[in-house]
Motif scaffolding. Structure first.
Motif, mmCIF file in Angstrom:
data_model
loop_
_atom_site.group_PDB
_atom_site.id
_atom_site.type_symbol
_atom_site.label_atom_id
_atom_site.label_comp_id
_atom_site.label_asym_id
_atom_site.label_seq_id
_atom_site.Cartn_x
_atom_site.Cartn_y
_atom_site.Cartn_z
ATOM 1 N N GLU A 25 0.831 -1.209 0.000
ATOM 2 C CA GLU A 25 0.000 0.000 0.000
ATOM 3 C C GLU A 25 0.867 1.261 0.000
ATOM 4 O OE1 GLU A 25 -2.555 -3.269 1.431
ATOM 5 O OE2 GLU A 25 -0.559 -2.565 2.007
ATOM 6 N N ARG A 26 1.998 1.219 0.698
ATOM 7 C CA ARG A 26 2.892 2.386 0.721
ATOM 8 C C ARG A 26 3.465 2.675 -0.666
ATOM 9 N NH1 ARG A 26 5.209 3.332 6.287
ATOM 10 N NH2 ARG A 26 3.976 2.002 7.670
ATOM 11 N N ASP A 60 -5.298 -11.418 1.603
ATOM 12 C CA ASP A 60 -5.580 -11.092 2.996
ATOM 13 C C ASP A 60 -7.080 -11.207 3.268
ATOM 14 O OD1 ASP A 60 -5.788 -10.082 5.539
ATOM 15 O OD2 ASP A 60 -4.624 -8.272 5.147
ATOM 16 N N THR A 61 -7.476 -12.232 4.001
ATOM 17 C CA THR A 61 -8.891 -12.417 4.351
ATOM 18 C C THR A 61 -9.229 -11.819 5.709
ATOM 19 O OG1 THR A 61 -8.397 -14.588 5.310
ATOM 20 C CG2 THR A 61 -9.074 -14.525 2.985
ATOM 21 N N LEU A 82 -7.603 4.256 -9.707
ATOM 22 C CA LEU A 82 -7.275 4.411 -8.291
ATOM 23 C C LEU A 82 -7.948 3.329 -7.448
ATOM 24 C CD1 LEU A 82 -7.464 8.301 -7.880
ATOM 25 C CD2 LEU A 82 -5.414 6.871 -8.012
ATOM 26 N N LEU A 83 -9.177 2.990 -7.776
ATOM 27 C CA LEU A 83 -9.869 1.931 -7.038
ATOM 28 C C LEU A 83 -9.138 0.597 -7.171
ATOM 29 C CD1 LEU A 83 -13.605 2.738 -7.844
ATOM 30 C CD2 LEU A 83 -12.501 2.855 -5.608
ATOM 31 N N VAL A 84 -8.732 0.264 -8.398
ATOM 32 C CA VAL A 84 -8.023 -0.994 -8.632
ATOM 33 C C VAL A 84 -6.657 -0.965 -7.943
ATOM 34 C CG1 VAL A 84 -6.981 -2.486 -10.378
ATOM 35 C CG2 VAL A 84 -9.234 -1.477 -10.775
ATOM 36 N N ALA A 85 -5.923 0.144 -8.106
ATOM 37 C CA ALA A 85 -4.594 0.243 -7.509
ATOM 38 C C ALA A 85 -4.664 0.154 -5.988
ATOM 39 C CB ALA A 85 -3.933 1.553 -7.924
ATOM 40 N N GLY A 86 -5.673 0.782 -5.394
ATOM 41 C CA GLY A 86 -5.796 0.749 -3.945
ATOM 42 C C GLY A 86 -6.087 -0.636 -3.402
ATOM 43 N N GLU A 93 -10.335 -3.709 4.781
ATOM 44 C CA GLU A 93 -9.909 -2.510 5.512
ATOM 45 C C GLU A 93 -8.694 -1.875 4.843
ATOM 46 O OE1 GLU A 93 -7.755 -1.384 9.733
ATOM 47 O OE2 GLU A 93 -8.748 -3.326 9.523
ATOM 48 N N ARG A 94 -7.721 -2.695 4.463
ATOM 49 C CA ARG A 94 -6.521 -2.167 3.806
ATOM 50 C C ARG A 94 -6.870 -1.478 2.491
ATOM 51 N NH1 ARG A 94 -2.830 -7.266 3.183
ATOM 52 N NH2 ARG A 94 -1.746 -5.824 1.752
#
Length: 291
Positions: free
Chosen positions: A92-93, A138-139, A125-129, A144-145
């Motif tokens: 994410e960073r 990550d389940t 941006l939605l896809v990248a995020g 949240e991430r």
């Protein structure tokens, strides 16, 4: 060239007023008696203002490229502070850092016809995020991430692109936000003592932010826009809302993260996000009402 000249015209109006305000503020802070408990903090804040004001105005004097450079520098620092506060991982960073550089550059490419924020950018941006959480499978915290990352993308890199695409308005907006923050502090300090409705806090998120502060911010924002020759009721409302809700938004994120400040880079303020939280929301709302 026209953009440079437009910014130069605004700066001609703004620079003497900002310089005078810094001189008056410096004298006032230096004259504070030792018994004033906030004297040291106010002096440190004045030093930060004295350094930040010429850097901000100098960068914008260079036109869209200066605005883009300023947006990239502010964005890289701000996304690092945000990612640390909300405990985002390396993936994410990286996404936030890349966006902090690339989104303002996109603003330059679309400067002549500012359509940088269409549905295509939103989709990317939605896809990248969401991508880092998706790839890691990550389940536990994946949703949240992804949500925190997408929010960070909109709150910081997209907002800072306003420094590029808002043309000469951005100089007026920056001065208005600064005057609004000062007006909010003065209004909160003076009018709250009168009691009554003005002393009521806006939200439990920040008991120090009162309706008196909103009143003071409204006067400060109007003065800043008028000094820059850019006052309109619509822009005044957008900047005032940015000053009010930006501060509350920053407080909400910090309280959830359990921290007092976003960092320690700016003496007297804390982190960079503590200083520009109002500016970020004001830029977003100004783009809504002007582009």
């Amino acid at each position: 060239m026209s953009t440079y000249i437009a910014n130069e015209d605004v700066l001609t109006r703004v620079v003497p007023v900002v310089a005078a305000a810094l001189v008056v503020g410096g004298v006032a802070v230096a004259a504070l008696p030792a018994r004033v408990g906030t004297r040291r903090e106010l002096r440190r804040r004045w030093c930060t203002w004295a350094l930040a004001a010429p850097l901000f105005l100098g960068a914008l004097c260079m036109g869209p490229f200066g605005g883009a450079l300023l947006a990239v520098v502010l964005g890289l620092v701000a996304v690092a502070e945000y990612a640390r506060m909300v405990r985002l991982g390396r993936g994410e960073r990286v996404v936030l850092g890349c966006a902090a550089v690339l989104v303002p550059m996109l603003g330059i490419l679309t400067y002549a016809t500012p359509r940088a924020f269409d549905l295509r950018l939103v989709a990317l941006l939605l896809v990248a995020g969401a991508l880092p959480a998706l790839l890691s499978g990550d389940t536990a915290r994946g949703g949240e991430r992804a949500a925190r990352t997408v929010f960070g993308l909109l709150w910081i890199p997209v907002a800072l692109t306003g420094l590029v695409v808002l043309d000469k308005t951005v100089v007026a907006l920056g001065v208005a936000v600064a005057f609004g923050d000062i007006g909010a502090w003065c209004g909160g300090a003076l009018l709250t003592r009168m009691g009554g409705g003005l002393a009521r806090p806006l939200s439990p998120l920040s008991p120090d932010r009162t309706w008196a502060g909103v009143f003071g911010a409204g006067i400060g924002v109007a003065a800043g826009l008028e000094v820059a020759g850019a006052f309109t009721v619509t822009l005044w409302a957008a900047v005032l809302a940015g000053c009010v809700f930006g501060g509350l938004l920053g407080s909400m994120i910090k309280r959830e993260a359990g921290v007092k400040g976003a960092g320690t880079r700016l003496p007297g303020f804390g982190g960079l996000l503590d200083r520009i939280d109002s500016l970020l929301v004001a830029l977003l709302l100004a783009m809504v009402v002007t582009l």
